[in-house]
Design a protein around this motif. Sequence first.
Motif: not given
Length: 383
Positions: A24-32, A35-45
């Motif tokens: 799930v966390a990696d699916a969120v990173v991919d979705a970000c 839409q934005d190759a420069a997105a900064r993501v740190a997602c915990e589930v």
Amino acid sequence: MKDSCILTAESVTEGHPDKLCDTVADAVVDACLTQDAAARVACEVMATAGKIIAAGEITAAKLPDIPAIICRTVREAGYGGSDYEVEVITHEQSPDIAEAVCGGTETGAGDQGILYGFACDETKELLPLPVVLAHRLTRLLTDARRQGIIPGLRPDGKAQVSVEYRFGVPYRIAAVVVSCQHEDNLPLPELRRDILRHVIRPAMQELPLDEHTEVLINPSGRFVQGGFEADTGLTGRKLMVDTYGGLVPHGGGALSGKDGTKVDRSGAYMARYIAKNIVAAGLAKRCTISLAYAIGKAQPVAVTVDTEYTGIYSDDVLEQAVRTVFNLTPDGMIGTLGLDQPIFRKFCNYGHFTHADAPWERTDMTEVLECVCRAKDMGVSER
């Protein structure tokens, strides 16, 4: 390695609660990143019976529909995707960290960290045999469920393989453990027979079971309740499953849920890429790469190579070659491995280093490494 020893590694299926949180966390990173190759993501589930929580720091041009991503991912893993209360708690990256990472002329490391990469010539995957076999078991377990080969299987499951080594070479399978969730009406003797026939024996073709191999299938007995209903899942709790099965040092940082500026992810991938190319080039039979970073700094503060005395050049020469050939800055690692692309969910399960099509599994730098090592060695000899 001792003259005789037993090495063990484990794997889990994509329906395991911890691994599903990773997915799930990696699916969120991919979705970000889509839409934005420069997105900064740190997602915990975190997930438990009836409840899934996604939290973290996300700075992106557009925030994706995280509840929809969660429900879809859980459903694709084999569970009811709409049977959970979903809560999302996110905010933007700390401005202090953002300034440290992006405030200079080149991207700095998103955090401090020590990363390890490893390769050996033991298998075609250039990984230790117990690691390869454990992941093969869980892949086959999932295939047997998805294809209906073993009716009554459910998504949750795990496997463990113990290999006896003699003089550093795999000698025999000492033990195999498989635990798999199943429907209530599936008789345990029938399940054990089918798992042995369709999962365990096909997975062990290179090194078949012998009369002394201990085979344990659902050793606890019934395994009807599984997934989030049975155990709380959490991102980053399967570090050894993701990497080298506990047979190689680990810096402690999780891989999933992070964009490429986080060296926990990019550094671990780059270290594996380097180690694999060294072994694939025949420069060593075994190789551990260690990279260390400081938050906000682009260049690693330490780079080490350890070939366990199996290299045809000294570790010092190999280290010089690594520093020459590979760009070890976050920008360099992201660019080399394409880590600004939405590729992470695809490689989340069954070990991050068992996927032949992952960019960090390429062996395209072998010739360059050979040439640079030869030149560096000549320079050392002349001095």
